[in-house]
Design a protein around this motif. Structure first.
Motif, mmCIF file in Angstrom:
data_model
loop_
_atom_site.group_PDB
_atom_site.id
_atom_site.type_symbol
_atom_site.label_atom_id
_atom_site.label_comp_id
_atom_site.label_asym_id
_atom_site.label_seq_id
_atom_site.Cartn_x
_atom_site.Cartn_y
_atom_site.Cartn_z
ATOM 1 N N ILE A 3 1.146 -1.170 0.021
ATOM 2 C CA ILE A 3 -0.021 0.059 0.131
ATOM 3 C C ILE A 3 0.719 1.018 -0.096
ATOM 4 O O ILE A 3 1.933 1.186 0.777
ATOM 5 N N THR A 4 0.483 2.297 -0.902
ATOM 6 C CA THR A 4 1.416 3.535 -0.921
ATOM 7 C C THR A 4 1.247 4.173 0.409
ATOM 8 O O THR A 4 0.225 4.128 1.194
ATOM 9 N N PRO A 5 2.212 4.941 0.852
ATOM 10 C CA PRO A 5 2.265 5.465 2.110
ATOM 11 C C PRO A 5 1.132 6.761 2.332
ATOM 12 O O PRO A 5 1.209 7.260 3.540
ATOM 13 N N SER A 6 0.885 7.530 1.417
ATOM 14 C CA SER A 6 -0.288 8.322 1.490
ATOM 15 C C SER A 6 -1.210 8.392 0.742
ATOM 16 O O SER A 6 -1.651 7.550 -0.110
ATOM 17 N N ILE A 7 -2.431 9.355 1.132
ATOM 18 C CA ILE A 7 -3.496 9.275 0.308
ATOM 19 C C ILE A 7 -3.747 10.878 0.245
ATOM 20 O O ILE A 7 -3.345 11.825 0.878
ATOM 21 N N HIS A 8 -4.342 11.273 -0.758
ATOM 22 C CA HIS A 8 -4.369 12.808 -1.278
ATOM 23 C C HIS A 8 -5.421 13.497 -0.100
ATOM 24 O O HIS A 8 -6.331 12.786 0.092
ATOM 25 N N THR A 9 -5.170 14.645 0.060
ATOM 26 C CA THR A 9 -5.605 15.268 1.554
ATOM 27 C C THR A 9 -7.319 15.909 0.960
ATOM 28 O O THR A 9 -7.823 15.924 1.762
ATOM 29 N N ASP A 10 -7.521 15.889 -0.350
ATOM 30 C CA ASP A 10 -8.513 16.041 -0.897
ATOM 31 C C ASP A 10 -9.482 14.983 -1.068
ATOM 32 O O ASP A 10 -10.755 15.147 -1.263
ATOM 33 N N PHE A 11 -9.051 13.705 -0.716
ATOM 34 C CA PHE A 11 -9.900 12.458 -1.072
ATOM 35 C C PHE A 11 -10.994 12.379 -0.066
ATOM 36 O O PHE A 11 -10.428 12.425 1.274
ATOM 37 N N ARG A 12 -11.892 12.072 -0.388
ATOM 38 C CA ARG A 12 -13.193 11.790 0.639
ATOM 39 C C ARG A 12 -13.659 10.354 0.297
ATOM 40 O O ARG A 12 -14.250 10.273 -0.798
ATOM 41 N N LEU A 13 -14.453 9.603 1.455
ATOM 42 C CA LEU A 13 -15.332 8.628 1.150
ATOM 43 C C LEU A 13 -16.441 8.841 1.954
ATOM 44 O O LEU A 13 -16.120 8.712 3.134
ATOM 45 N N GLN A 14 -17.442 9.157 1.447
ATOM 46 C CA GLN A 14 -18.766 9.227 2.202
ATOM 47 C C GLN A 14 -18.544 10.361 3.122
ATOM 48 O O GLN A 14 -18.964 10.604 4.321
ATOM 49 N N GLY A 15 -17.907 11.429 2.580
ATOM 50 C CA GLY A 15 -17.498 12.734 3.264
ATOM 51 C C GLY A 15 -16.546 12.544 4.270
ATOM 52 O O GLY A 15 -16.075 13.841 4.787
ATOM 53 N N LYS A 16 -15.940 11.564 4.584
ATOM 54 C CA LYS A 16 -14.892 11.232 5.523
ATOM 55 C C LYS A 16 -13.286 11.174 4.910
ATOM 56 O O LYS A 16 -13.104 10.545 3.902
ATOM 57 N N ALA A 17 -12.434 12.052 5.537
ATOM 58 C CA ALA A 17 -11.022 11.973 5.153
ATOM 59 C C ALA A 17 -10.451 10.975 5.942
ATOM 60 O O ALA A 17 -10.650 10.654 7.013
ATOM 61 N N PHE A 18 -9.089 10.675 5.268
ATOM 62 C CA PHE A 18 -8.293 9.741 5.842
ATOM 63 C C PHE A 18 -7.068 9.971 5.760
ATOM 64 O O PHE A 18 -6.434 10.698 4.940
ATOM 65 N N SER A 19 -6.072 9.707 6.934
ATOM 66 C CA SER A 19 -4.821 9.756 7.144
ATOM 67 C C SER A 19 -3.934 9.070 6.569
ATOM 68 O O SER A 19 -2.609 9.383 6.142
ATOM 69 N N ASN A 20 -4.368 7.693 6.147
ATOM 70 C CA ASN A 20 -3.606 6.756 5.354
ATOM 71 C C ASN A 20 -4.571 5.965 4.799
ATOM 72 O O ASN A 20 -5.666 5.649 4.976
ATOM 73 N N PRO A 21 -3.800 5.132 3.623
ATOM 74 C CA PRO A 21 -4.421 4.472 2.825
ATOM 75 C C PRO A 21 -5.389 3.041 3.660
ATOM 76 O O PRO A 21 -6.461 2.590 3.471
ATOM 77 N N THR A 22 -4.586 2.657 4.625
ATOM 78 C CA THR A 22 -4.997 1.668 5.563
ATOM 79 C C THR A 22 -6.557 1.993 6.185
ATOM 80 O O THR A 22 -7.461 1.020 6.472
ATOM 81 N N LYS A 23 -6.678 3.024 6.627
ATOM 82 C CA LYS A 23 -7.788 3.424 7.456
ATOM 83 C C LYS A 23 -8.701 3.858 6.600
ATOM 84 O O LYS A 23 -10.149 3.388 6.693
ATOM 85 N N CYS A 24 -8.377 3.995 5.206
ATOM 86 C CA CYS A 24 -9.496 4.509 4.083
ATOM 87 C C CYS A 24 -9.990 2.966 3.773
ATOM 88 O O CYS A 24 -11.488 2.620 3.627
ATOM 89 N N LEU A 25 -9.073 1.870 3.681
ATOM 90 C CA LEU A 25 -9.657 0.651 3.392
ATOM 91 C C LEU A 25 -10.641 -0.228 4.435
ATOM 92 O O LEU A 25 -11.431 -0.644 4.237
ATOM 93 N N VAL A 26 -10.045 0.126 5.742
ATOM 94 C CA VAL A 26 -10.777 -0.496 6.736
ATOM 95 C C VAL A 26 -12.301 0.276 6.964
ATOM 96 O O VAL A 26 -13.200 -0.681 7.011
ATOM 97 N N PHE A 27 -12.423 1.346 6.512
ATOM 98 C CA PHE A 27 -13.799 2.215 6.470
ATOM 99 C C PHE A 27 -14.527 1.616 5.163
ATOM 100 O O PHE A 27 -15.797 1.355 5.566
ATOM 101 N N ALA A 28 -13.786 1.407 4.029
ATOM 102 C CA ALA A 28 -14.634 0.973 2.926
ATOM 103 C C ALA A 28 -14.995 -0.342 2.957
ATOM 104 O O ALA A 28 -16.236 -0.734 2.645
ATOM 105 N N ARG A 29 -14.422 -1.199 3.797
ATOM 106 C CA ARG A 29 -15.061 -2.629 4.250
ATOM 107 C C ARG A 29 -16.207 -2.525 4.799
ATOM 108 O O ARG A 29 -17.271 -3.310 4.816
ATOM 109 N N THR A 30 -16.480 -1.333 5.467
ATOM 110 C CA THR A 30 -17.896 -1.207 6.182
ATOM 111 C C THR A 30 -18.916 -0.868 5.229
ATOM 112 O O THR A 30 -20.066 -0.874 5.388
#
Length: 70
Positions: A3-30
């Motif tokens: 997994i790449t070490p960073s995520i774009h600061t403007d990226f949002r998933l369901q209005g939520k921002a993430f500090s790294n890709p792993t946190k985004c993936l955990v949320f996406a699984r929900t």
């Protein structure tokens, strides 16, 4: 799959921002299996993601979409 070490600061998933890709993936699984799979593919080292066309005008097929074009 690395997994790449960073995520774009403007990226949002369901209005939520993430500090790294792993946190985004955990949320996406929900949200959905499909969202989690797509984002895992997006964050991997390949320069493309494979997606399937809808087949609305013919047979469904898998196509390669380059990340730089999205």
């Amino acid at each position: 799959m690395p997994i790449t070490p960073s995520i774009h600061t403007d990226f949002r998933l369901q209005g939520k921002a993430f500090s790294n890709p792993t946190k985004c993936l955990v949320f996406a699984r929900t949200l959905s299996r499909e969202a989690a799979i797509f984002l895992a593919d997006w964050f991997d080292d390949k320069d493309y993601v494979m997606v399937q066309t809808s087949g609305s005008t013919g047979r469904q097929k898998e196509v390669r979409l380059y990340k730089q074009h999205m």
